[in-house]
Each structure stands twice: as structure tokens, then as C-alpha cells.
Motif scaffolding. Structure first.
Motif, PDB file in Angstrom:
ATOM      1  N   LEU A   8      67.538  62.104  41.317  1.00  0.00           N
ATOM      2  CA  LEU A   8      68.337  60.966  40.862  1.00  0.00           C
ATOM      3  C   LEU A   8      69.254  60.461  41.970  1.00  0.00           C
ATOM      4  N   MET A   9      69.808  61.378  42.753  1.00  0.00           N
ATOM      5  CA  MET A   9      70.675  60.977  43.861  1.00  0.00           C
ATOM      6  C   MET A   9      69.883  60.226  44.921  1.00  0.00           C
ATOM      7  N   LEU A  10      68.700  60.757  45.260  1.00  0.00           N
ATOM      8  CA  LEU A  10      67.858  60.075  46.243  1.00  0.00           C
ATOM      9  C   LEU A  10      67.463  58.683  45.754  1.00  0.00           C
ATOM     10  N   ARG A  11      67.150  58.587  44.462  1.00  0.00           N
ATOM     11  CA  ARG A  11      66.752  57.292  43.889  1.00  0.00           C
ATOM     12  C   ARG A  11      67.903  56.290  43.965  1.00  0.00           C
ATOM     13  N   ALA A  12      69.123  56.752  43.655  1.00  0.00           N
ATOM     14  CA  ALA A  12      70.290  55.868  43.715  1.00  0.00           C
ATOM     15  C   ALA A  12      70.532  55.392  45.149  1.00  0.00           C
ATOM     16  N   LEU A  13      70.324  56.279  46.111  1.00  0.00           N
ATOM     17  CA  LEU A  13      70.512  55.900  47.511  1.00  0.00           C
ATOM     18  C   LEU A  13      69.462  54.884  47.950  1.00  0.00           C
ATOM     19  N   GLY A  18      70.091  52.617  51.020  1.00  0.00           N
ATOM     20  CA  GLY A  18      70.425  53.736  51.902  1.00  0.00           C
ATOM     21  C   GLY A  18      71.825  54.276  51.699  1.00  0.00           C
ATOM     22  N   TRP A  19      72.652  53.563  50.927  1.00  0.00           N
ATOM     23  CA  TRP A  19      74.020  54.034  50.668  1.00  0.00           C
ATOM     24  C   TRP A  19      74.374  53.762  49.220  1.00  0.00           C
ATOM     25  N   ALA A  20      75.099  54.689  48.598  1.00  0.00           N
ATOM     26  CA  ALA A  20      75.594  54.497  47.237  1.00  0.00           C
ATOM     27  C   ALA A  20      76.901  55.264  47.101  1.00  0.00           C
ATOM     28  N   SER A  28      74.330  57.531  37.566  1.00  0.00           N
ATOM     29  CA  SER A  28      72.889  57.744  37.386  1.00  0.00           C
ATOM     30  C   SER A  28      72.612  59.098  36.742  1.00  0.00           C
ATOM     31  N   PHE A  29      73.459  60.089  37.050  1.00  0.00           N
ATOM     32  CA  PHE A  29      73.328  61.398  36.403  1.00  0.00           C
ATOM     33  C   PHE A  29      73.595  61.261  34.905  1.00  0.00           C
ATOM     34  N   LEU A  30      74.651  60.526  34.584  1.00  0.00           N
ATOM     35  CA  LEU A  30      75.083  60.397  33.201  1.00  0.00           C
ATOM     36  C   LEU A  30      74.000  59.772  32.330  1.00  0.00           C
ATOM     37  N   GLU A  31      73.251  58.823  32.906  1.00  0.00           N
ATOM     38  CA  GLU A  31      72.195  58.159  32.146  1.00  0.00           C
ATOM     39  C   GLU A  31      71.115  59.133  31.694  1.00  0.00           C
ATOM     40  N   ARG A  32      70.915  60.209  32.447  1.00  0.00           N
ATOM     41  CA  ARG A  32      69.843  61.163  32.140  1.00  0.00           C
ATOM     42  C   ARG A  32      70.364  62.486  31.563  1.00  0.00           C
ATOM     43  N   ASP A  33      71.688  62.620  31.424  1.00  0.00           N
ATOM     44  CA  ASP A  33      72.257  63.891  30.965  1.00  0.00           C
ATOM     45  C   ASP A  33      72.260  63.924  29.435  1.00  0.00           C
ATOM     46  N   GLU A  34      71.252  64.559  28.859  1.00  0.00           N
ATOM     47  CA  GLU A  34      71.112  64.593  27.405  1.00  0.00           C
ATOM     48  C   GLU A  34      72.302  65.277  26.736  1.00  0.00           C
ATOM     49  N   SER A  35      72.909  66.247  27.420  1.00  0.00           N
ATOM     50  CA  SER A  35      74.045  66.945  26.812  1.00  0.00           C
ATOM     51  C   SER A  35      75.205  65.985  26.598  1.00  0.00           C
ATOM     52  N   GLN A  36      75.429  65.078  27.574  1.00  0.00           N
ATOM     53  CA  GLN A  36      76.501  64.102  27.421  1.00  0.00           C
ATOM     54  C   GLN A  36      76.153  63.068  26.350  1.00  0.00           C
ATOM     55  N   ILE A  37      74.873  62.675  26.307  1.00  0.00           N
ATOM     56  CA  ILE A  37      74.447  61.723  25.279  1.00  0.00           C
ATOM     57  C   ILE A  37      74.633  62.342  23.898  1.00  0.00           C
TER      58      ILE A  37
END
Length: 323
Positions: A8-13, A18-20, A28-37
Motif C-alpha cells: 500500500l505504501m509503494l502504491r501511494a508513492l 514518487g513522493w507522498a 491508504s492504510f486506513l482504507e484497507r484496515d478492516e479492524s478500523q472499519i
């Protein structure tokens, strides 16, 4: 989660040329973190969903909510005006509260060390200590039993493993069940030899309990683990005190085994009440080291507190087994 975070980090970059920013990557982590959802799904149902329903603005429908017809049928212009009012309300409240708005969700100063986190989770068997859910079904947090904001420390006696739902429900505001421990932690009784343990050989201690050598040891290195608060028996202790005493039992056992390699076992015992042999009216646990050959027949262990009950068999069966 590192197997998810890395791509996910590589995808965001890559998406950022090349920079984020760290914040963008975190989002981007939050969008995929089922525990937070899952966590915020519970929040939706328990808080705004319930309140807006009580005001007649929304209704539960299946696994979600629906606006009541009076709002759903507004014109596009009216909906845009209502959306702007919502945005204004959020902005005004954020200005009013500032950094305090999400203070309860921020990492507290003085993070718990990785080693302490590991030991707390291991001690809990990688399960929530409140609801029992295992770590592979729900993310576990290391929680302060007495929150830092209420004076709780970072020692392991004040740490527990809670799943994110139980931890979120508890919150940093809640010190239920532990307030009484704090307010009575200094309770002492005049003349109690365990309330005043001056002159005794202190072996270990934490915020709620102490360990010192028994003045009349059954075996060498016989140790007592005692709550700081004056409580009559084990059954009068609060759960945090029991946890603190268990931690000292583990610590003292390891020290005894390190100091005396001849120790090959332990008896752990408590006398609760006069008829059970209690002579000091302050809860305490005996940790008695055992060594090979220290008694002729160790079989039965603590069952031997009642004469003739060390064996698991009636006397007739014992006689036959010895033939």
C-alpha cells in the motif's frame, strides 16, 4: 499487517509520482484496515445512528441507515445547503476543540515498550482479557488498566490485552472497577505485620503488591506475595491486584530458580479464613520452593494439609497398590 502496509505504501508513492506525505500513506492504510472499519461501524450504530434515529432524521434499514423521506426528497439545491450546514458544523466544532478533539485516540506520551507489549500479549494467551476473542480474529491492543490521565503507570501490573472493540468501549475516560483500588491503595491497618513490612527482606514489588521472604520459612527462599492494600483474603482483592500478584509470582519464581538450581518445583498456596489456617488477616500467597528429596513422599502436595489426604486413593486401594 506489514504484508499489506508495504504494497500500500509503494502504491501511494507511485500514485504520487514518487513522493507522498506520511498522512497520505496512512490514509491508504486506513482504507484497507478492516479492524478500523469494524470499529467505526460499531461507532456508527451506537452513537450518531442512534441519536439521529431518535430525532427522526434516519431509520435503520438492513445493514445500514436511510434518510427519512422528508429529507431524502429535498431538492438538489436544498441538499447542497444541508451538506454545507453539516460541513460548517464540523468545522466550527473542530476549531472549538482543536487538538483535544481526538486526544483520546492519540498515542499517549511514553509508549509502552515492545518488550512489555510482547509480555502482556503472551501473558494473555493472545486473547482479549475482557471478551476472550483471539488475536487472529480481532486486533489486540495493550491497554492501561488505570489510564495514564488518571495516574496509571506503565508497569506491567497496570497493562492488559484488550481487543480494539473492548478497548474502544472502555476508553481513556473510564476507570471503572479501578477507582476503588486507587482510593484505597494506601489503606493500612495498625498492627498488621504485612501492612508494615519494614525490616523484612523485600524481594520484588510493583504498584499494587510486594514480595518478601517468610520469617518462618517452610523451605529455604520461601516467599510471600502480598497486596499493598489491606484486604482480608484473596477473595477480597480487585482484579488488578490479583494480576499484580501473579506478575510477582512469575518474577520471584524466576529469581529463585536462578539463585538456587536445586529447586525443582514449587507449592503455591493461600490460607483464606481462620478455619483454613489463616493466622495473619492480610491476603497473601505462599511461594514455597521444593527440592528433590526434601520430603520422603511429596505425592499429593497441597492435599497434605488434611492429614491422610495426600493420596488420591482410598486406604484399601493404596494397600492393594503396594502389594
Amino acid at each position: 499487517m506489514s504484508h499489506i502496509y508495504q504494497p500500500l505504501m509503494l502504491r501511494a508513492l507511485l500514485e504520487g509520482g514518487g513522493w507522498a506525505s506520511t498522512r497520505t500513506i496512512a490514509a491508504s492504510f486506513l482504507e484497507r484496515d478492516e479492524s478500523q472499519i469494524d470499529y467505526y461501524s460499531e461507532i456508527v450504530k451506537r452513537m450518531p445512528g442512534r441519536v439521529l434515529s431518535s430525532h427522526g432524521l434516519v431509520k435503520r434499514e438492513g445493514h445500514g441507515f436511510r434518510l427519512v423521506p422528508e429529507i431524502a426528497h429535498l431538492t438538489q439545491e436544498e441538499k447542497a445547503q444541508l451538506q454545507q450546514l453539516c460541513d460548517d458544523a464540523v468545522a466550527a466544532y473542530m476549531v472549538k476543540r482543536g487538538k483535544r478533539l481526538y486526544a483520546h485516540r492519540h498515542t499517549a506520551p511514553g509508549d509502552v515498550s515492545g518488550n512489555d507489549r510482547y509480555e502482556v500479549l503472551k501473558r494473555a494467551g493472545y486473547r482479549c482479557e475482557l471478551c476472550g476473542v483471539p488475536a487472529d480474529e480481532r486486533v489486540l491492543h495493550v491497554d492501561h488498566i488505570v489510564p495514564r490521565r488518571h495516574g496509571g503507570g506503565d508497569d506491567r501490573a497496570n497493562l492488559q490485552a484488550l481487543c480494539y472493540l473492548c478497548n474502544g468501549n472502555k476508553g481513556a475516560r473510564d476507570d471503572t472497577d479501578f477507582r476503588a483500588v486507587r482510593t484505597s491503595a494506601d489503606a493500612r491497618e495498625a498492627g498488621c505485620p504485612f501492612c508494615d513490612h519494614e525490616g523484612r527482606e523485600l524481594v520484588a514489588e510493583n504498584s499494587l503488591a510486594v514480595a518478601f521472604r517468610d520469617l518462618y520459612p517452610v523451605t529455604p527462599l520461601h516467599t510471600l506475595v502480598v497486596p499493598r492494600r489491606h484486604a482480608l483474603t484473596f477473595f477480597d482483592l480487585y482484579e488488578p491486584e490479583r494480576r499484580a500478584m501473579n506478575l510477582l509470582l512469575d518474577e520471584v519464581r524466576a529469581r529463585i530458580e536462578s539463585a538456587d538450581p536445586s529447586v525443582t518445583g514449587f507449592n503455591i498456596g493461600m490460607n483464606c479464613g481462620e478455619d483454613a489456617g489463616q493466622t495473619v488477616n492480610h491476603a497473601h500467597i505462599h511461594l514455597i520452593p521444593r527440592r528433590n528429596g526434601d520430603v520422603e513422599q511429596p505425592r499429593g502436595g497441597v492435599r497434605g494439609i488434611i492429614p491422610g489426604k495426600s493420596s488420591y486413593y482410598p486406604s484399601s486401594q493404596r494397600a492393594r497398590s503396594n502389594d
